[in-house]
Design a protein around this motif. Structure first.
Motif: not given
Length: 205
Positions: A76, A184-185, A187-189, A191
């Motif tokens: 990351d 990271a959060l 990207k989850e929501k 992209g």
């Protein structure tokens, strides 16, 4: 989460290591895995512009560059540390980074980058700028600290006496941890950002 830290100093336990170790302690307290690679004392040749990586996605010289690429692919974040030589990074490290960034074709977008530099006295800002260019050409956000990411020391281990420099490294690692977790959060929501087809324009036609 994982961070790859590159020690570009010829000395495995010198002042660059002091800076990186300060960051490792923070990353581990944040629950982030760390991998430290010492490359500054290795015989790393520069890129020869053979184009072999275009077909394979890795460098034709199968050394620690390809090893680092495999780690970075799943990481990351990337921290690059170097001593200052003539207001520049260690030449071995630059050869390593040229080949790493050019030959590895995986997407580095939103992997967080940070450079760390160490000098006896001067040249830190120029070296800091030099290293950051690898991140900014690759879609990698650059983590910042309370000051430019530099620490000072001459004899090996002397950087332990630079209280401000060590604090700068800890702050950098905390900010980098926050940024990686936030990305990271995101990207989850949401992209990753949509990319246009790359346009290449030569200056001479």
């Amino acid at each position: 989460m994982k961070v790859l830290l590159i020690n570009g100093s010829p000395k495995a336990n010198g002042n660059t290591a002091v800076a990186l170790n300060e960051m490792v302690k923070v990353f581990e307290s944040e629950g982030i895995e760390t991998v430290v690679m010492h490359v500054g004392n290795k015989a790393i040749r520069g890129c020869v512009a053979c184009g072999g990586c275009a077909g394979t996605g890795k460098c034709v010289f199968d050394d620690c560059v390809n090893e680092a690429a495999e780690i970075l692919k799943d990481a990351d974040g990337l921290v690059v540390g170097s001593p200052v030589y003539y207001a520049s990074a260690n030449a071995t490290l630059i050869a390593f980074l040229d080949r790493l960034f050019y030959s590895s074709h995986f997407d580095k977008t939103m992997k967080v980058g940070a450079s760390v530099v160490c000098a006896r006295r001067g040249g830190c800002s120029a070296t800091f700028d030099e290293l950051n260019k690898y991140f900014t050409i690759s879609g990698m956000p650059v983590a910042s600290s309370q000051y430019w990411n530099s620490i000072h020391g001459a004899a090996p281990g002397e950087a332990e006496l630079d209280g401000e420099g060590r604090q700068t490294m800890r702050t950098l690692a905390k900010n980098m941890s926050f940024l990686m977790k936030s990305i990271a959060l995101g990207k989850e929501k949401y992209g990753l950002p949509e990319k246009e087809k790359r346009i290449g324009t030569n200056f001479i036609r």
